[in-house]
Write a protein that holds these residues in place. Structure first.
Motif, PDB file in Angstrom:
ATOM      1  N   LEU A 140      41.747  -6.052 -11.621  1.00 21.77           N
ATOM      2  CA  LEU A 140      40.570  -5.647 -12.392  1.00 21.77           C
ATOM      3  C   LEU A 140      40.218  -4.178 -12.153  1.00 21.77           C
ATOM      4  CD1 LEU A 140      38.265  -8.774 -12.131  1.00 21.77           C
ATOM      5  CD2 LEU A 140      39.378  -7.869 -14.178  1.00 21.77           C
ATOM      6  N   ALA A 141      40.353  -3.735 -10.903  1.00 19.66           N
ATOM      7  CA  ALA A 141      40.063  -2.342 -10.590  1.00 19.66           C
ATOM      8  C   ALA A 141      41.048  -1.422 -11.323  1.00 19.66           C
ATOM      9  CB  ALA A 141      40.142  -2.101  -9.088  1.00 19.66           C
ATOM     10  N   GLY A 177      40.164  -1.380 -14.999  1.00 15.81           N
ATOM     11  CA  GLY A 177      38.970  -0.556 -15.167  1.00 15.81           C
ATOM     12  C   GLY A 177      39.299   0.932 -15.088  1.00 15.81           C
ATOM     13  N   TYR A 178      40.154   1.284 -14.146  1.00 17.01           N
ATOM     14  CA  TYR A 178      40.605   2.663 -13.987  1.00 17.01           C
ATOM     15  C   TYR A 178      41.299   3.142 -15.262  1.00 17.01           C
ATOM     16  CZ  TYR A 178      43.483   6.456 -11.983  1.00 17.01           C
ATOM     17  OH  TYR A 178      44.099   7.648 -11.720  1.00 17.01           O
ATOM     18  N   ILE A 225      41.000   1.940 -18.338  1.00 14.24           N
ATOM     19  CA  ILE A 225      40.036   2.013 -19.444  1.00 14.24           C
ATOM     20  C   ILE A 225      39.176   3.269 -19.322  1.00 14.24           C
ATOM     21  CG2 ILE A 225      37.968   0.920 -20.414  1.00 14.24           C
ATOM     22  CD1 ILE A 225      39.318  -1.789 -19.796  1.00 14.24           C
ATOM     23  N   TYR A 226      38.725   3.576 -18.095  1.00 17.08           N
ATOM     24  CA  TYR A 226      37.890   4.747 -17.873  1.00 17.08           C
ATOM     25  C   TYR A 226      38.620   6.025 -18.288  1.00 17.08           C
ATOM     26  CZ  TYR A 226      35.648   8.558 -15.342  1.00 17.08           C
ATOM     27  OH  TYR A 226      35.073   9.753 -15.013  1.00 17.08           O
TER      28      TYR A 226
END
Length: 149
Positions: free
Chosen positions: A16-17, A20-21, A23-24
């Motif tokens: 998930l991290a 998220g990275y 996507i950011y």
């Protein structure tokens, strides 16, 4: 049993991290107004650098030392490209070598003994184009020297 669930939890958290990275930074990239321009400039620079590296400067073909150095360089680059499987690039460099060679018939005989027939055929087809290109480059070099005087 508890250890397995902890490992799975850590793996899920790490996944998930990472997502998220991604996507950011994708969002950051998409919102950058100069991104496409920077990307085009970088690709253009890389293409120019690759073409300069592949072609290289054409030396003064009137000088025997420069002609010999250019011949050896073209043969070496042609052999390297053949080893890498780049037939088109290899044929271009080998045809340049044949054009500047002092004894092109003997070089062609050696190449016929060492290279596959389709590569020899490609070299023979490329020779007129290489000859014209090298002669134009040499005459442009002379014109530039005349302009400097």
């Amino acid at each position: 049993m508890l250890a397995k669930s902890a490992v799975y939890g850590l793996a899920a958290s790490a996944g998930l991290a990472f997502i998220g990275y991604c996507i950011y930074f994708d969002q950051k990239r998409r919102n950058d107004p100069l991104f496409k321009q920077k990307l085009r400039e970088r690709r253009k620079k890389n293409k120019e650098k690759a073409s300069k590296k592949a072609r290289g400067p054409i030396p003064d073909l009137e000088s025997p030392a420069d002609r010999n150095k250019f011949f050896i360089q073209e043969v070496q680059v042609g052999e390297e490209l053949l080893a890498q499987g780049d037939l088109e690039g290899a044929v271009e460099h080998l045809s340049n070598a044949v054009v500047v060679c002092g004894q092109p018939q003997q070089l062609l005989q050696v190449l016929q003994q060492t290279l596959p027939p389709q590569v020899i055929q490609m070299i023979l087809q490329k020779l007129p184009e290489a000859s014209v290109r090298l002669n134009q480059s040499a005459s442009q070099g002379e014109m530039m020297e005349d302009d400097l005087e």
